[in-house]
Design an enzyme around this catalytic site. Structure first.
Site, PDB file in Angstrom:
ATOM      1  N   SER A  15     -39.100   7.954 -28.603  1.00 39.68           N
ATOM      2  CA  SER A  15     -37.703   7.527 -28.710  1.00 39.68           C
ATOM      3  C   SER A  15     -36.814   8.744 -28.549  1.00 39.68           C
ATOM      4  O   SER A  15     -36.614   9.508 -29.500  1.00 39.68           O
ATOM      5  CB  SER A  15     -37.433   6.858 -30.060  1.00 39.68           C
ATOM      6  OG  SER A  15     -36.053   6.616 -30.230  1.00 39.68           O
ATOM      7  N   GLY A  55     -35.385   2.719 -25.529  1.00 44.61           N
ATOM      8  CA  GLY A  55     -34.108   3.412 -25.525  1.00 44.61           C
ATOM      9  C   GLY A  55     -33.411   3.457 -26.860  1.00 44.61           C
ATOM     10  O   GLY A  55     -32.228   3.828 -26.920  1.00 44.61           O
ATOM     11  N   ASP A  56     -34.091   3.099 -27.946  1.00 42.81           N
ATOM     12  CA  ASP A  56     -33.529   3.194 -29.300  1.00 42.81           C
ATOM     13  C   ASP A  56     -34.700   3.348 -30.261  1.00 42.81           C
ATOM     14  O   ASP A  56     -35.719   3.935 -29.891  1.00 42.81           O
ATOM     15  CB  ASP A  56     -32.655   1.970 -29.615  1.00 42.81           C
ATOM     16  CG  ASP A  56     -31.542   2.280 -30.618  1.00 42.81           C
ATOM     17  OD1 ASP A  56     -31.873   2.697 -31.736  1.00 42.81           O
ATOM     18  OD2 ASP A  56     -30.365   2.118 -30.282  1.00 42.81           O
ATOM     19  N   ASP A  57     -34.593   2.833 -31.496  1.00 38.82           N
ATOM     20  CA  ASP A  57     -35.697   2.965 -32.443  1.00 38.82           C
ATOM     21  C   ASP A  57     -36.949   2.263 -31.929  1.00 38.82           C
ATOM     22  O   ASP A  57     -36.879   1.139 -31.420  1.00 38.82           O
ATOM     23  CB  ASP A  57     -35.309   2.346 -33.790  1.00 38.82           C
ATOM     24  CG  ASP A  57     -34.236   3.139 -34.515  1.00 38.82           C
ATOM     25  OD1 ASP A  57     -34.353   4.372 -34.577  1.00 38.82           O
ATOM     26  OD2 ASP A  57     -33.278   2.525 -35.012  1.00 38.82           O
TER      27      ASP A  57
END
Length: 493
Positions: free
Chosen positions: A316, A283-285
């Site tokens: 991502s 849910g991010d990098d």
């Protein structure tokens, strides 16, 4: 002379068989033979059916692979009272086992096997000369009630803390000042059960910075391989100020939306590190290389250096496949990213920083990148204005230079390149070579540049911005740019 062959009571004339005599005899005697054959056929069907059932059971329940012996002494978590029913809390079992291993350093250390099952636990600490081995179908489950998660001082290179001032929650699996630590297995899972944490974070119900899933600090000779990490409360795997780290064949998973800050791997002030053969969807990098935040990172002074990232598949939808920064105040250099596929993502590779960071990002090589259905392929951003407090120095300007992209290909990309330097923070010595990216947005502003100096070697598609010098395949200058400071950035798409 007539030759005959005899079989029991029947005689077969090879030249002129006497059918009138042979057929009745054959039918009469073969009633018994037919009965025998019928019984044999029935038995064969019975055996065949039994073998099929056993085969299906074998297929459904493949025999477990034997657990390898990787240390002189091997323990099983059940030896210390562990119960893998998903309900019993096994923190004390892990602590007793690791305490026993801590006494074996001079003998080569010890191995702790976690067998198949669901092993609920609060956070625990590893020890040196230890192998944590997760069997197939073994799942370590993080307890969801934050009162069981210990509080720790903020990281020295981040000042007061990443999300809140003061203490931060520790990681589910933690280690400090260690040497020779292995976390591996037959693709067992470490599950942080982060759903409760994400919900409380969005509702602003937490008073401390969330903890990572696995965090190893001030340590060396670390190997993490052949496991699955999923649903971390915060960053998933966070090596902090470590040397000689290998991360290989690791799967990292979190929901692509509504799982805030679940970065996959965050090398932070690390030296001599390899990340290879991994799949990351979070849910991010996917990966974010860091080295401290503003004045605290500058004071801590530990760069991330000599990092090799290769053979990865990353998704991502919120951030980027591989990022450098934005917390890069201690410096980042000598990084190679190669053989990378980023698919169905917001951005593929990104460098992000801002005034106040200080530090540098230099000697960065990207090779053999593939973008598949990515909104923006390559991003360099110099106005990522997020700071720990008001004590940062706005005149602490990061240096961005010697960044190369070779072999960049893909399809379904909206903006292949967006390099947004500034008058304060120009981007220097950028090189593009062998680039062909299929685009979805047929307008002018698809290779965007501002305050960038560098070169394009050979043919690049789409057509590069006019800020860059042009060279032919032999490295001969074709056209010198006088427009390094031209701005052609469009954030509308």
């Amino acid at each position: 002379m007539v030759e005959t062959a005899s079989f029991g009571r029947f005689h077969f004339n090879h030249h002129r068989p006497d059918l009138k005599r042979w057929i009745p005899a054959f039918l009469s005697s073969h009633r018994t033979l037919f009965t025998i054959l019928w019984i044999a056929a029935f038995a064969s069907v019975f055996v065949w059916q039994r073998n099929i059932v056993e085969g299906l059971l074998t297929f459904r329940r493949a025999p477990a692979r034997p657990l390898p012996r990787l240390r002189p002494v091997v323990y099983n978590l059940t030896d210390f009272g562990g119960v893998g029913d998903g309900v019993t809390v096994n923190t004390e079992a892990f602590e007793r086992a690791i305490s026993a291993i801590s006494k074996l350093g001079k003998k080569g250390g010890g191995q702790l096997n976690v067998p198949a099952g669901n092993w609920l636990t609060a956070p625990f600490n590893l020890t040196s000369h230890m192998t944590l081995f997760l069997d197939q179908d073994a799942v370590i489950l993080g307890i969801q009630d934050e009162k069981y998660w210990p509080l720790m001082p903020p990281l020295p290179s981040y000042g007061y803390g990443r999300e809140h001032r003061g203490a931060r929650y520790g990681s589910l699996i933690h280690g400090q000042n260690l040497k020779d630590v292995v976390i591996t297995g037959h693709n067992g899972t470490i599950n942080g059960q982060g759903q409760t944490w994400w919900k409380k974070y969005r509702q602003k119900l937490l008073n401390h910075t969330r903890g990572p899933l696995v965090q190893i600090m001030w340590s060396s000779d670390i190997v993490i391989s052949n496991i699955t990490l999923r649903d971390s409360p915060f960053w998933t795997l966070h090596p902090y100020d470590c040397k000689n780290v290998t991360i290989k064949n690791v799967t990292i998973l979190a929901p692509i939306f509504e799982a805030p800050n679940t970065d996959g791997i965050d090398p932070d002030s690390c030296e001599d590190m390899v990340i290879e053969d991994c799949y990351i969807s979070v849910g991010d990098d996917g990966i974010a290389i860091k080295s401290g935040w503003d004045q605290y990172g500058v004071a801590y002074g530990r760069p991330s250096v000599n990092i090799l990232i290769r053979n990865l598949v990353i998704r991502s939808m919120v951030s980027a496949g591989v990022s450098i920064g934005s917390e890069m105040s201690g410096g980042v250099s000598n990084v190679t990213v190669e053989n990378l596929l980023v698919w169905n993502s917001r951005r593929a590779v990104r460098i992000k920083t801002s005034p106040g960071r200080g530090g540098y990002v230099q000697h960065i090589n990207y090779r053999n990148l593939t973008f598949d259905n990515v909104r923006v392929g390559i991003v360099i951003k110099t106005d990522y204005n997020e700071h720990p407090d008001d004590g940062f120095d706005p005149k602490a300007l990061p240096i961005l230079e010697d960044i190369s992209f070779t072999g960049v290909h893909g399809q379904g990309v909206r903006v292949p390149v967006r390099i947004h330097g500034s008058e304060e923070i120009p981007v220097k010595k950028v090189t593009f070579r062998d680039m062909s990216v299929g685009i979805t947005y047929k307008k002018k502003h698809i290779f965007q540049c501002a305050y960038v100096e560098g070169r394009v070697i050979g043919t690049v598609f789409p057509a590069p911005c006019e800020n860059l010098d042009r060279y032919d395949e032999q490295g001969q200058l074709v056209k010198h740019s006088n427009s390094q400071n031209v701005t052609d950035i469009d954030y509308d798409f």
